[in-house]
Design a protein around this motif. Structure first.
Motif, PDB file in Angstrom:
ATOM      1  N   ARG A 123     -46.335 -47.577 -55.264  1.00  0.00           N
ATOM      2  CA  ARG A 123     -45.604 -48.267 -56.318  1.00  0.00           C
ATOM      3  C   ARG A 123     -44.397 -47.445 -56.780  1.00  0.00           C
ATOM      4  O   ARG A 123     -43.358 -48.003 -57.159  1.00  0.00           O
ATOM      5  CB  ARG A 123     -46.537 -48.549 -57.489  1.00  0.00           C
ATOM      6  CG  ARG A 123     -45.932 -49.356 -58.603  1.00  0.00           C
ATOM      7  CD  ARG A 123     -46.997 -49.851 -59.559  1.00  0.00           C
ATOM      8  NE  ARG A 123     -47.775 -50.917 -58.967  1.00  0.00           N
ATOM      9  CZ  ARG A 123     -48.953 -51.330 -59.420  1.00  0.00           C
ATOM     10  NH1 ARG A 123     -49.489 -50.745 -60.463  1.00  0.00           N
ATOM     11  NH2 ARG A 123     -49.594 -52.310 -58.826  1.00  0.00           N
ATOM     12  N   ARG A 141     -54.167 -46.635 -67.295  1.00  0.00           N
ATOM     13  CA  ARG A 141     -55.224 -45.637 -67.090  1.00  0.00           C
ATOM     14  C   ARG A 141     -54.886 -44.336 -67.817  1.00  0.00           C
ATOM     15  O   ARG A 141     -53.758 -43.853 -67.746  1.00  0.00           O
ATOM     16  CB  ARG A 141     -55.424 -45.381 -65.607  1.00  0.00           C
ATOM     17  CG  ARG A 141     -56.068 -46.553 -64.859  1.00  0.00           C
ATOM     18  CD  ARG A 141     -56.106 -46.306 -63.368  1.00  0.00           C
ATOM     19  NE  ARG A 141     -54.757 -46.224 -62.802  1.00  0.00           N
ATOM     20  CZ  ARG A 141     -54.524 -45.976 -61.511  1.00  0.00           C
ATOM     21  NH1 ARG A 141     -55.534 -45.779 -60.677  1.00  0.00           N
ATOM     22  NH2 ARG A 141     -53.272 -45.917 -61.072  1.00  0.00           N
ATOM     23  N   ASP A 153     -48.853 -48.466 -66.332  1.00  0.00           N
ATOM     24  CA  ASP A 153     -50.238 -48.174 -65.931  1.00  0.00           C
ATOM     25  C   ASP A 153     -51.044 -47.762 -67.162  1.00  0.00           C
ATOM     26  O   ASP A 153     -50.674 -46.846 -67.894  1.00  0.00           O
ATOM     27  CB  ASP A 153     -50.245 -47.047 -64.895  1.00  0.00           C
ATOM     28  CG  ASP A 153     -51.566 -46.958 -64.139  1.00  0.00           C
ATOM     29  OD1 ASP A 153     -52.626 -46.957 -64.811  1.00  0.00           O
ATOM     30  OD2 ASP A 153     -51.543 -46.885 -62.902  1.00  0.00           O
ATOM     31  N   THR A 185     -50.666 -46.028 -56.331  1.00  0.00           N
ATOM     32  CA  THR A 185     -49.651 -45.730 -57.337  1.00  0.00           C
ATOM     33  C   THR A 185     -48.449 -45.034 -56.703  1.00  0.00           C
ATOM     34  O   THR A 185     -47.295 -45.295 -57.085  1.00  0.00           O
ATOM     35  CB  THR A 185     -50.240 -44.855 -58.454  1.00  0.00           C
ATOM     36  OG1 THR A 185     -51.433 -45.486 -58.957  1.00  0.00           O
ATOM     37  CG2 THR A 185     -49.255 -44.685 -59.598  1.00  0.00           C
ATOM     38  N   ARG A 194     -42.946 -49.723 -62.935  1.00  0.00           N
ATOM     39  CA  ARG A 194     -44.284 -50.296 -63.087  1.00  0.00           C
ATOM     40  C   ARG A 194     -45.333 -49.222 -63.335  1.00  0.00           C
ATOM     41  O   ARG A 194     -46.373 -49.484 -63.936  1.00  0.00           O
ATOM     42  CB  ARG A 194     -44.641 -51.112 -61.840  1.00  0.00           C
ATOM     43  CG  ARG A 194     -43.875 -52.395 -61.693  1.00  0.00           C
ATOM     44  CD  ARG A 194     -44.412 -53.499 -62.579  1.00  0.00           C
ATOM     45  NE  ARG A 194     -45.754 -53.874 -62.170  1.00  0.00           N
ATOM     46  CZ  ARG A 194     -46.856 -53.660 -62.861  1.00  0.00           C
ATOM     47  NH1 ARG A 194     -46.796 -53.070 -64.037  1.00  0.00           N
ATOM     48  NH2 ARG A 194     -48.037 -54.038 -62.405  1.00  0.00           N
ATOM     49  N   VAL A 195     -45.074 -47.996 -62.885  1.00  0.00           N
ATOM     50  CA  VAL A 195     -46.022 -46.910 -63.117  1.00  0.00           C
ATOM     51  C   VAL A 195     -46.123 -46.619 -64.612  1.00  0.00           C
ATOM     52  O   VAL A 195     -47.187 -46.269 -65.125  1.00  0.00           O
ATOM     53  CB  VAL A 195     -45.607 -45.650 -62.327  1.00  0.00           C
ATOM     54  CG1 VAL A 195     -46.597 -44.512 -62.574  1.00  0.00           C
ATOM     55  CG2 VAL A 195     -45.524 -45.963 -60.842  1.00  0.00           C
ATOM     56  N   ASP A 255     -49.363 -56.162 -59.985  1.00  0.00           N
ATOM     57  CA  ASP A 255     -50.782 -56.506 -59.841  1.00  0.00           C
ATOM     58  C   ASP A 255     -50.959 -58.013 -59.756  1.00  0.00           C
ATOM     59  O   ASP A 255     -51.866 -58.509 -59.075  1.00  0.00           O
ATOM     60  CB  ASP A 255     -51.579 -55.959 -61.026  1.00  0.00           C
ATOM     61  CG  ASP A 255     -51.772 -54.451 -60.954  1.00  0.00           C
ATOM     62  OD1 ASP A 255     -51.530 -53.871 -59.867  1.00  0.00           O
ATOM     63  OD2 ASP A 255     -52.153 -53.857 -61.975  1.00  0.00           O
TER      64      ASP A 255
END
Length: 420
Positions: free
Chosen positions: A197, A210, A208, A194, A204-205, A60
């Motif tokens: 990614r 969220r 996340d 995503t 990197r996921v 990001d």
């Protein structure tokens, strides 16, 4: 009222709060200086490609948060979003790794910039103190840096922070884990960004935040189950060294942090009093970054500690760091001759290391004494015509109210004695 305001997501530092920030910077850097780290300073902007390569094109930071600009000459530059890539670039450019004394130990402090949604603890302009140990692969070095950060927080009086620890493996074992993680992630219900990614950097996921994504990650494979024997041994040595140094930690198998360059040791300091922006600092090992930037193999490790977040952590715990006095002596002259005489004394006091201030602007006695009280000084130094004739000044203790006459040529020595 000024016509202009600080840009959105930024802040100004003014007294008295600025003194707290200075104290935090000093506390975070002091252990580094005692451990042989030398100060380095890099430009506030670098070539965009430095961060694209070093931080990672899928992050990001690079895709969404960098402030970029094009110079009149056509160069693509970015305000630095983090410190490691810049410091390693500077070390390579100066050939510090060729001095024959590895690791190269460097510390730095400065402002960094990311275009983020502003909220408490997350700003578009923020301050960090960082450290990098370049050119050595040694679990003792990883432990050293973690211990130095831990001790820095403790020196400030912080107690409610936690250390999260993980290993991300190396070029031998991570590809196997990467493939297993990708197989798992491809079966999830993820948005297009995503999914992209997943193919570029699936670790990197795991970072996340969220809730919908985190819920689906419940059964994701963990790196710890795929570490090769060398990485297992390395990580265990780091853990043992931390335990021996009385540094408590929590194993966090999902800790990957937000940068692509990390290998093996990865860690983060969090404070539970800060809400969603709980990280106050962190870092890890980045053994392949030098080669990514065009340099030789230089296994390295480092961290960055947020000054802003640390100040918020202090506030959350109700800790007030010990601050040096802004003013110890405040001079109050009565008349022009006294003004000249006391100004000379104030100058002499400052040269002796005493924090001294002066009643500027021709204030009357009453207003000048109010200024003395507001300054926080321990002593007021007063003199009028009669005092000058007698060759003295009046030294008043602003706490007790006691006042004594001191010969003008003895004021500096007398004050220094009382303050020490």
């Amino acid at each position: 009222m000024s016509t202009f305001k600080a840009p959105k997501g930024t802040y100004d530092l003014n007294p008295p709060q600025s003194a707290v920030f200075l104290a935090v910077r000093e506390a975070l850097s002091a252990p580094l200086r005692r451990a042989g780290y030398g100060y380095t300073e890099t430009p506030g902007f670098e070539q965009v490609e430095l961060f694209a390569r070093g931080v990672g094109e899928s992050t990001d930071i690079v895709t969404k948060e960098m402030y970029t600009l094009t110079t009149k000459g056509g160069d693509e530059l970015a305000l630095r979003p983090e410190g490691t890539a810049s410091v390693l670039r500077a070390a390579l450019e100066a050939n510090l790794h060729k001095s024959g004394n590895l690791p190269v130990k460097l510390w730095y402090s400065g402002s960094y910039y990311r275009y983020e949604r502003p909220q408490k603890g997350r700003y578009r302009h923020f301050s960090q103190v960082g450290a990098e140990a370049i050119g050595a692969e040694d679990p003792s070095l990883d432990a050293e840096l973690i211990i130095l950060a831990h001790d820095a927080y403790r020196s400030l009086g912080l107690r409610s922070f936690r250390l999260l620890l993980n290993s991300l493996g190396d070029k031998e074992c991570r590809p196997v884990y990467r493939a297993a993680l990708q197989d798992f992630l491809r079966r999830l219900d993820l948005d297009e960004d995503t999914r992209r990614r997943v193919e570029i950097n699936p670790l990197r996921v795991l970072d996340d935040k969220r809730e919908g994504v985190q819920r689906q990650l419940a059964g994701a494979p963990m790196m710890r189950d795929h570490l090769c024997e060398a990485c297992k041994s390395y990580h265990e040595q780091v853990r043992e060294l931390l335990t021996e140094a009385d540094v408590a930690y929590e194993d966090d198998p999902r800790l990957v942090r937000g940068l692509d360059y990390y290998t093996r040791t990865t860690f983060e300091f969090v404070h539970d009093g800060l809400g969603s922006q709980s990280a106050v600092g962190g870092g890890g090992r980045y053994d392949g970054l030098s080669e990514m930037l065009g340099g030789p193999p230089l296994p390295s490790v480092g961290w960055a500690l947020g000054v802003d977040r640390t100040v918020l952590a202090l506030d959350a715990e109700g800790v007030e760091p010990e601050l040096p006095p802004v003013t110890e002596v405040f001079a109050v002259p009565i008349g022009e001759e006294a003004r000249r005489a006391l100004f000379r004394v104030v100058t002499a006091l400052r040269r002796e290391g005493v924090a001294a201030d002066f009643a500027y602007g021709g204030k009357g006695m009453k207003n000048a004494m109010k200024s003395a009280d507001r300054s926080g000084a321990r002593y007021a130094l007063l003199a009028g015509e009669r005092d000058l004739v007698a060759g003295v000044a009046q030294l008043k203790d602003l706490e007790s109210g006691e006042q004594t006459a001191v010969p003008l040529d003895r004021v500096v020595a007398e004050v220094a004695t009382k303050l020490r």
